[in-house]
Design a protein around this motif. Structure first.
Motif, PDB file in Angstrom:
ATOM      1  N   GLN A  73      39.093  32.356  47.631  1.00 27.97           N
ATOM      2  CA  GLN A  73      37.668  32.237  47.927  1.00 27.97           C
ATOM      3  C   GLN A  73      37.238  33.309  48.928  1.00 27.97           C
ATOM      4  O   GLN A  73      36.204  33.956  48.763  1.00 27.97           O
ATOM      5  CB  GLN A  73      37.354  30.855  48.507  1.00 27.97           C
ATOM      6  N   ALA A  74      38.046  33.504  49.959  1.00 27.20           N
ATOM      7  CA  ALA A  74      37.711  34.491  50.987  1.00 27.20           C
ATOM      8  C   ALA A  74      37.710  35.905  50.417  1.00 27.20           C
ATOM      9  O   ALA A  74      36.838  36.724  50.743  1.00 27.20           O
ATOM     10  CB  ALA A  74      38.704  34.389  52.148  1.00 27.20           C
ATOM     11  N   GLN A  75      38.683  36.189  49.553  1.00 28.22           N
ATOM     12  CA  GLN A  75      38.751  37.527  48.952  1.00 28.22           C
ATOM     13  C   GLN A  75      37.576  37.765  48.011  1.00 28.22           C
ATOM     14  O   GLN A  75      37.010  38.870  47.971  1.00 28.22           O
ATOM     15  CB  GLN A  75      40.089  37.683  48.217  1.00 28.22           C
TER      16      GLN A  75
ATOM     17  N   LEU B 182      43.302  43.744  42.032  1.00 28.46           N
ATOM     18  CA  LEU B 182      41.855  43.859  41.848  1.00 28.46           C
ATOM     19  C   LEU B 182      41.099  43.000  42.841  1.00 28.46           C
ATOM     20  O   LEU B 182      40.024  43.370  43.308  1.00 28.46           O
ATOM     21  CB  LEU B 182      41.474  43.456  40.422  1.00 28.46           C
ATOM     22  N   ARG B 183      41.648  41.855  43.152  1.00 27.15           N
ATOM     23  CA  ARG B 183      40.973  40.917  44.044  1.00 27.15           C
ATOM     24  C   ARG B 183      41.122  41.306  45.516  1.00 27.15           C
ATOM     25  O   ARG B 183      40.187  41.172  46.303  1.00 27.15           O
ATOM     26  CB  ARG B 183      41.544  39.512  43.819  1.00 27.15           C
ATOM     27  N   MET B 184      42.278  41.797  45.889  1.00 30.60           N
ATOM     28  CA  MET B 184      42.559  42.024  47.301  1.00 30.60           C
ATOM     29  C   MET B 184      42.032  43.351  47.827  1.00 30.60           C
ATOM     30  O   MET B 184      41.713  43.471  49.010  1.00 30.60           O
ATOM     31  CB  MET B 184      44.063  41.931  47.560  1.00 30.60           C
ATOM     32  N   VAL B 185      41.990  44.368  46.983  1.00 32.94           N
ATOM     33  CA  VAL B 185      41.511  45.664  47.449  1.00 32.94           C
ATOM     34  C   VAL B 185      39.998  45.602  47.615  1.00 32.94           C
ATOM     35  O   VAL B 185      39.264  45.267  46.682  1.00 32.94           O
ATOM     36  CB  VAL B 185      41.916  46.778  46.464  1.00 32.94           C
ATOM     37  N   GLU B 186      39.510  45.942  48.776  1.00 33.87           N
ATOM     38  CA  GLU B 186      38.096  45.757  49.090  1.00 33.87           C
ATOM     39  C   GLU B 186      37.192  46.827  48.498  1.00 33.87           C
ATOM     40  O   GLU B 186      36.015  46.578  48.247  1.00 33.87           O
ATOM     41  CB  GLU B 186      37.915  45.712  50.611  1.00 33.87           C
ATOM     42  N   CYS B 187      37.704  48.024  48.270  1.00 26.32           N
ATOM     43  CA  CYS B 187      36.874  49.072  47.688  1.00 26.32           C
ATOM     44  C   CYS B 187      36.817  48.907  46.168  1.00 26.32           C
ATOM     45  O   CYS B 187      37.619  48.163  45.589  1.00 26.32           O
ATOM     46  CB  CYS B 187      37.412  50.456  48.052  1.00 26.32           C
TER      47      CYS B 187
END
Length: 407
Positions: A283-285, A343-348
């Motif tokens: 959820q946070a990601q 895909l989910r964790m990388v912020e860019c």
């Protein structure tokens, strides 16, 4: 072009727009409203380390190189080398063939693409420079964790103990070179490299047919399908990222037969399941990605890359069955949303590419030709499959970041 380029210089949050995104892309098959409050998200202050295509272009000096100011990161998927067998990305059809190791192939693609992108003015960071893990922890470091995840034997027999030890080793290897590797790469991107976008390079594969006469049984790329690749719907620690595994371990007792189907697709973040939405971490990601607006650029970059790769390879679009991925637009049949760890964790903005099926008749022959030319130090053929891949990536980046229309 199907998708409008990202025009806004600052991402404006709107609860109704976020609700539409949740229903059509990020959780189309789940009752997301029970766990995600778009009104709260819309009040968040956007924060990001990356810049949009328009922001980069607006800062580019007149007469500068076409990609000046862009910082792009390239992720050569998997590892290769001594780790390829444990990764399940290591096979050949006959003893005279070169081994097909995905991690090694995509590293060659990344290195060629980097050379061209730098010549065009971009700053390029590779997540790895050799066929070695990025994760500093080795399987031994995960044995204690693996022991909590592997069922202990009921009987104290040599056979049961051997099976337990083998399962423990396999689990520790996976935690190190798949889950841990992905987590470390995502950390590296977010905390150290901080690029404007990340392109993760992969080559797909199909499940092996049992025999030449039986119909081929393909499962869609997992990046990270349910074979131990780095892609699957990557829920918290156990995930895969980009395609089906093609280890030749199954070849110890039977012949391997190539499949006929060869195709192309790309993945961007989305399509979370109801179960995945129950995870506080996920959820946070998701909230980070929604608030920082990376999704709009992922659409634009993903579309650009699919247009250039489809033109270069002439491959048909891959397909997904079920609810683990969703096609985002019928006019762009190559681009899917899927919930994968990277895909989910990388912020860019992040796009994962899956051109070719490595164990297809067509792709395998082209990979063998490419490896033979390199082994003999011959000039690379005009239709070299790895050159074609790299050149199409460069063309897609140029489309997205060199010629951006600003309203």
């Amino acid at each position: 072009m199907l998708f409008l380029r990202f025009v806004a210089s600052a991402w404006a949050l709107d609860a109704s727009a976020l609700a539409i995104e949740m229903s059509t892309r990020y959780a189309p098959y789940a009752d997301w409203a029970k766990v995600m409050d778009v009104d709260v998200l819309a009040r968040q202050t956007p924060s990001r380390y990356w810049r949009t295509p328009n922001e980069i272009v607006s800062e580019r000096a007149e007469g500068a190189l076409p990609l000046a100011g862009l910082h792009i990161a390239l992720d050569p998927g998997h590892i290769g080398g001594a780790w390829a067998d444990a990764e399940g990305r290591h096979f050949r059809i006959t003893e005279d063939d070169f081994y097909v190791r995905e991690g090694e192939l995509v590293l060659l693609v990344a290195q060629r693409a980097r050379e061209q992108l730098v010549a065009l003015g971009a700053k390029v960071s590779l997540l790895r420079e050799a066929n070695l893990p990025v994760n500093p922890k080795r399987p031994f470091d995960y044995l204690e964790l693996a022991a909590t995840q592997v069922r202990q034997p009921i009987e104290c027999t040599p056979e049961a103990l051997w099976a337990y030890g083998s399962a423990l080793r396999a689990r520790a290897e996976r935690l190190s070179i798949v889950t841990g590797e992905l987590l470390e790469r995502a950390r590296l991107v977010n905390q150290e490299i901080q690029p404007d976008a990340l392109i993760s390079l992969h080559i797909n594969a199909a499940a092996w047919p049992v025999s030449e006469s039986e119909s081929e049984s393909e499962s869609e790329s997992d990046s990270e399908g349910e074979s131990d690749s780095e892609s699957e719907s990557e829920s918290e620690g156990d995930s895969k990222v980009g395609d089906d595994g093609y280890s030749d371990k199954c070849g110890d007792e039977k012949m391997l037969y190539l499949v006929d189907s060869n195709h192309l697709h790309a993945l961007i973040f989305g399509c979370m399941s109801a179960g995945e939405l129950q995870s506080g971490r996920q959820q946070a990601q998701l909230a980070v990605k929604l608030v920082n607006g990376s999704g709009a650029v992922e659409l634009s970059l993903g579309d650009a890359l699919m247009v250039t790769l489809a033109e270069a390879t002439a491959l048909p679009a891959g397909k997904y069955e079920g609810h683990n991925a969703i096609l985002l637009d019928l006019e762009q049949p190559y681009l899917f949303a899927r919930n994968l760890l990277m895909l989910r964790m990388v912020e860019c903005p992040t796009v994962l590419l899956e051109p070719h099926v490595a164990n297809s008749v067509t792709a395998y022959a082209r990979i063998q030709a490419a490896l033979a030319d390199r082994a003999a130090a011959r000039a690379l053929a005009d239709d070299d499959i790895l050159v074609e891949y790299a050149d199409a990536v460069v063309a897609g980046v140029l489309t997205c970041y060199a010629d951006v229309s600003v309203d």
